[in-house]
Design an enzyme around this catalytic site. Sequence first.
Site, PDB file in Angstrom:
ATOM      1  N   HIS A   1      26.663  34.535   2.145  1.00 30.49           N
ATOM      2  CA  HIS A   1      26.579  35.722   1.670  1.00 30.49           C
ATOM      3  C   HIS A   1      26.157  35.231   0.015  1.00 30.49           C
ATOM      4  CE1 HIS A   1      28.214  39.826   0.991  1.00 30.49           C
ATOM      5  NE2 HIS A   1      28.402  39.385  -0.316  1.00 30.49           N
TER       6      HIS A   1
ATOM      7  N   ASP B   1      35.577  49.953   5.405  1.00 34.93           N
ATOM      8  CA  ASP B   1      35.393  49.289   4.619  1.00 34.93           C
ATOM      9  C   ASP B   1      33.778  50.565   3.789  1.00 34.93           C
ATOM     10  OD1 ASP B   1      34.735  47.881   1.779  1.00 34.93           O
ATOM     11  OD2 ASP B   1      32.599  47.243   3.418  1.00 34.93           O
TER      12      ASP B   1
ATOM     13  N   ARG C   1      35.130  53.799  -4.210  1.00 38.65           N
ATOM     14  CA  ARG C   1      35.900  53.287  -5.098  1.00 38.65           C
ATOM     15  C   ARG C   1      34.684  53.151  -6.320  1.00 38.65           C
ATOM     16  NH1 ARG C   1      35.587  47.697  -2.113  1.00 38.65           N
ATOM     17  NH2 ARG C   1      35.876  46.961  -4.929  1.00 38.65           N
TER      18      ARG C   1
ATOM     19  N   SER D   1      36.454  43.753   0.878  1.00 38.17           N
ATOM     20  CA  SER D   1      35.462  44.217   1.070  1.00 38.17           C
ATOM     21  C   SER D   1      34.130  43.168   1.730  1.00 38.17           C
ATOM     22  CB  SER D   1      34.825  44.528   0.193  1.00 38.17           C
ATOM     23  OG  SER D   1      33.147  45.706   0.656  1.00 38.17           O
TER      24      SER D   1
ATOM     25  N   LYS E   1      33.289  42.614   6.226  1.00 38.48           N
ATOM     26  CA  LYS E   1      32.021  42.917   6.914  1.00 38.48           C
ATOM     27  C   LYS E   1      31.021  41.375   7.522  1.00 38.48           C
ATOM     28  CE  LYS E   1      30.533  44.764   3.217  1.00 38.48           C
ATOM     29  NZ  LYS E   1      30.493  45.273   1.980  1.00 38.48           N
TER      30      LYS E   1
HETATM   31  N1  URA Z   1      30.096  43.537  -2.452  1.00 39.76           N
HETATM   32  C1  URA Z   1      30.791  44.318  -1.411  1.00 39.76           C
HETATM   33  O1  URA Z   1      30.155  44.462  -0.484  1.00 39.76           O
HETATM   34  N2  URA Z   1      32.519  44.931  -1.541  1.00 39.76           N
HETATM   35  C2  URA Z   1      32.783  45.343  -2.963  1.00 39.76           C
HETATM   36  O2  URA Z   1      33.510  45.734  -2.681  1.00 39.76           O
HETATM   37  C3  URA Z   1      31.775  45.108  -3.722  1.00 39.76           C
HETATM   38  C4  URA Z   1      30.782  44.530  -3.741  1.00 39.76           C
END
Ligand code: URA
Length: 434
Positions: free
Chosen positions: A82, A161, A168, A183, A187
């Site tokens: 990631h 999320d 947010r 977050s 995922k």
């Molecule tokens: N990327 C994400 O997936 N979530 C966040 O909160 C910030 C960056």
Amino acid sequence: MRMYDIIRHKRDGLALTAEEIAFFVHGYADGTVPDYQASALAMAIYWQGMDDAEVLVMTSEMRDSGKVLDWSDLPGLKVDKHSTGGVGDKTSLILAPIVAAAGVYVPMISGRGLGHTGGTLDKLESIPGFQVHLSEERFRQVLASTHMALAGQTEQIAPTDRKLYALRDVTATVESIPLIVSSILSKKLAEGIDALVLDVKCGAGAFMKDAQQAEQLARALVKVGKRAGKKMVALLTDMDQPLGRQVGNALEVVESVEVLCGKSNGVLAELSFELAARMLVAADAFVDLAGARQKVRDLIGSGAAMAKFEEVVAAQGGDPDSLHNGTGLPRAAHARELRAEATGIVQRIDAEAVGMAAMVLGAGRSTVADKIDPAVGVSLHRKVGDPIQKGERLATLRYNDAARIDAGQARLQKAYVIGPEAVAKKPIIRQVID
Ligand code: URA
């Protein structure tokens, strides 16, 4: 239990209990907790933070708010990478075929680009026919047969999320490390992986511009991921200037293919190969990094990594022949050169400004609804530390829409700073956290 009390506890600096966090996540998912209470809690978390135990519960609850994929019928550890996002960041296209060619499964679920940063899905979709919307069954078939699959996030992956991130985004609560960690990890853990390599970008074009904050984020991601039972390692990498020389979707596919064919050995290759080697170690395919690095070089040298990329492109409906010399990929109709206004050394190339220039040309989106043009973008002929004479080419803007070119050029012009001083080249990998 009342949402009011949960907000008050966090406002007053208390650690939330697992039950309180679960109450919030379930309530927000089913609509019984309204946006105004969720945003008050997000703001309280922004100010008061969360300890690791709270973040772990938040992550697990958000992961379990949707489907958790399971590849346990396939042998060995499953690994993904990631990146926190950057400009010209196309390492996924390079490292996933390398790792898959080594026999390790890579179930990769990626996102689209927004703002100045690009997204892997958009780059892949510039390959004619390439299908990023795969059913779970098709994803499994592609993964089982090629050792990798590249798809977009479905609505079923960590849906809470998705809802909370959107909230947010409009309540100035994105920049909270506990919320970012839960977050990202909710995922990634829903992908059914055993190991995760993180590329946490730091610098002008990154989400985290400050080195200390980037390090804090990397450490928190590694710690919470490990507590969730996953093998984790994070690389803190430079995103002051764009990664590689191409910014724009089809242009980045061409550059990735050059690296996969062993025709390019700059920082893009260096970073992609190191991430791939770290993935091989994280997946237990190698015990030592030196062996994994050698394997990566062998897979590039033998053509196996490129053959794997062609195989997955074909499996996902794309035309592998389009990749040869980039001749079958979309190409912009026009090009305009950006020339140096002074003689000197390139001091700086502001990655965010380059990303914005590419976006203005149509390579990126300013809102999620924008359509992108896969052919357009920016080619950088000079990078930081390179000498340049007045009038020589710094970069080329590739475009289709003449109405956009002046604005794109103005942005790109501002990105380059030329001065008399010699500039020491910074390492692409700043730190490794494991
Ligand atoms: N990327 C994400 O997936 N979530 C966040 O909160 C910030 C960056």
